[in-house]
Design a protein around this motif. Structure first.
Motif, PDB file in Angstrom:
ATOM      1  N   LEU A  65      -5.187  10.713   3.926  1.00  0.00           N
ATOM      2  CA  LEU A  65      -4.197   9.676   4.198  1.00  0.00           C
ATOM      3  C   LEU A  65      -4.660   8.354   3.603  1.00  0.00           C
ATOM      4  O   LEU A  65      -5.812   8.182   3.243  1.00  0.00           O
ATOM      5  CB  LEU A  65      -3.969   9.510   5.705  1.00  0.00           C
ATOM      6  N   ASP A  66      -3.707   7.437   3.530  1.00  0.00           N
ATOM      7  CA  ASP A  66      -4.006   6.041   3.233  1.00  0.00           C
ATOM      8  C   ASP A  66      -3.655   5.271   4.498  1.00  0.00           C
ATOM      9  O   ASP A  66      -2.753   5.656   5.253  1.00  0.00           O
ATOM     10  CB  ASP A  66      -3.139   5.520   2.079  1.00  0.00           C
ATOM     11  N   PHE A  67      -4.345   4.155   4.703  1.00  0.00           N
ATOM     12  CA  PHE A  67      -4.055   3.347   5.891  1.00  0.00           C
ATOM     13  C   PHE A  67      -4.153   1.878   5.528  1.00  0.00           C
ATOM     14  O   PHE A  67      -5.087   1.449   4.856  1.00  0.00           O
ATOM     15  CB  PHE A  67      -5.041   3.659   7.020  1.00  0.00           C
ATOM     16  N   GLY A  68      -3.152   1.123   5.973  1.00  0.00           N
ATOM     17  CA  GLY A  68      -3.176  -0.317   5.776  1.00  0.00           C
ATOM     18  C   GLY A  68      -2.580  -1.008   6.982  1.00  0.00           C
ATOM     19  O   GLY A  68      -1.983  -0.373   7.862  1.00  0.00           O
ATOM     20  N   ARG A  69      -2.733  -2.337   7.030  1.00  0.00           N
ATOM     21  CA  ARG A  69      -2.249  -3.105   8.173  1.00  0.00           C
ATOM     22  C   ARG A  69      -1.635  -4.415   7.711  1.00  0.00           C
ATOM     23  O   ARG A  69      -2.113  -5.031   6.759  1.00  0.00           O
ATOM     24  CB  ARG A  69      -3.407  -3.407   9.124  1.00  0.00           C
ATOM     25  N   PHE A  81       0.818   4.229   7.095  1.00  0.00           N
ATOM     26  CA  PHE A  81       0.105   5.479   6.858  1.00  0.00           C
ATOM     27  C   PHE A  81       0.718   6.155   5.644  1.00  0.00           C
ATOM     28  O   PHE A  81       1.911   6.465   5.635  1.00  0.00           O
ATOM     29  CB  PHE A  81       0.204   6.420   8.070  1.00  0.00           C
ATOM     30  N   GLY A  82      -0.079   6.365   4.620  1.00  0.00           N
ATOM     31  CA  GLY A  82       0.378   7.070   3.424  1.00  0.00           C
ATOM     32  C   GLY A  82       0.010   8.533   3.501  1.00  0.00           C
ATOM     33  O   GLY A  82      -1.100   8.884   3.912  1.00  0.00           O
ATOM     34  N   THR A  83       0.946   9.371   3.125  1.00  0.00           N
ATOM     35  CA  THR A  83       0.716  10.814   3.192  1.00  0.00           C
ATOM     36  C   THR A  83       0.071  11.316   1.898  1.00  0.00           C
ATOM     37  O   THR A  83       0.238  10.715   0.849  1.00  0.00           O
ATOM     38  CB  THR A  83       2.043  11.578   3.360  1.00  0.00           C
ATOM     39  N   PRO A  84      -0.634  12.437   1.986  1.00  0.00           N
ATOM     40  CA  PRO A  84      -1.072  13.083   0.745  1.00  0.00           C
ATOM     41  C   PRO A  84       0.142  13.721   0.063  1.00  0.00           C
ATOM     42  O   PRO A  84       1.077  14.148   0.734  1.00  0.00           O
ATOM     43  CB  PRO A  84      -2.078  14.140   1.221  1.00  0.00           C
ATOM     44  N   GLY A  85       0.137  13.761  -1.255  1.00  0.00           N
ATOM     45  CA  GLY A  85       1.309  14.236  -1.979  1.00  0.00           C
ATOM     46  C   GLY A  85       1.338  15.711  -2.327  1.00  0.00           C
ATOM     47  O   GLY A  85       2.408  16.287  -2.516  1.00  0.00           O
ATOM     48  N   GLN A  86       0.175  16.343  -2.393  1.00  0.00           N
ATOM     49  CA  GLN A  86       0.165  17.740  -2.817  1.00  0.00           C
ATOM     50  C   GLN A  86       0.663  18.643  -1.695  1.00  0.00           C
ATOM     51  O   GLN A  86       0.352  18.441  -0.540  1.00  0.00           O
ATOM     52  CB  GLN A  86      -1.246  18.202  -3.223  1.00  0.00           C
TER      53      GLN A  86
END
Length: 189
Positions: A65-69, A81-86
């Motif tokens: 995942l990616d995470f930012g605030r 929250f960014g998801t994985p793409g594969q």
């Protein structure tokens, strides 16, 4: 509306899309903190598994995942929250979406078919979302009407076109999601 209703102290937004469309880039562009990234180098194991067509010289991928605030005010913080793409990591989306107020689907007009799973994911869970067409290096040869038709997108779903590397575009995408959420009828119950 009663006075006991208050804005939540934190909201969660899920950033989804196909492999290499710019999810990690969007989270990094708008996050006020150094984003948490789970990038790993592509290896020979991904040959024949990950479709690299149309992603140029991409050599890394999100494996979790990616995470930012973003702190909107002292009373409101937005967590991204960014998801994985594969496809092999899609099972994680079911956990990542828990508690999400809404979503952003990032699409690339050179590979619109990689957006269908994300749109289906939000639609099947009745989670409001917007679509952000990422035009890396100005790549976009289609009108918004053509894109909307190709994605079979409901006319009420906001569609924005821009470059996710640019913070103002990322801000506009998130504001469009907020406006979209506020335009929806309140849930009863």
């Amino acid at each position: 509306m009663t006075t006991s209703q208050t804005a939540p102290s934190a909201v969660k937004i899920l950033i989804a899309g196909g492999f290499g469309v710019g999810k990690t880039t969007l989270v990094g562009a708008v996050s006020e903190v150094a984003p948490l990234r789970t990038e790993e180098y592509l290896t020979k194991a991904s040959i024949g598994v990950d479709d690299l067509a149309g992603v140029g010289q991409k050599d890394t991928t999100t494996v979790a995942l990616d995470f930012g605030r973003i702190t909107v005010s002292q009373e409101l913080v937005v967590y991204l929250f960014g998801t994985p793409g594969q496809e092999r990591f899609w099972f994680m989306w079911n956990d990542l979406v828990n508690g999400a107020l809404g979503g952003v689907v990032i699409a690339d007009t050179r590979r619109l078919d990689t957006s269908f799973a994300s749109i289906d994911f939000f639609e099947s869970r009745d989670i409001p979302f917007v679509v952000a067409i990422n035009c890396f290096h100005g790549h976009n040869t289609r009108s918004t009407d053509e894109i909307r038709a190709a994605l079979d997108l409901d006319p009420h779903v906001p569609l924005l076109v821009g470059d996710v590397r640019e913070r103002p575009f990322g801000r506009d995408v998130l504001l469009a999601l907020v406006d979209h959420l506020m335009s929806l009828p309140a849930a009863v119950g």
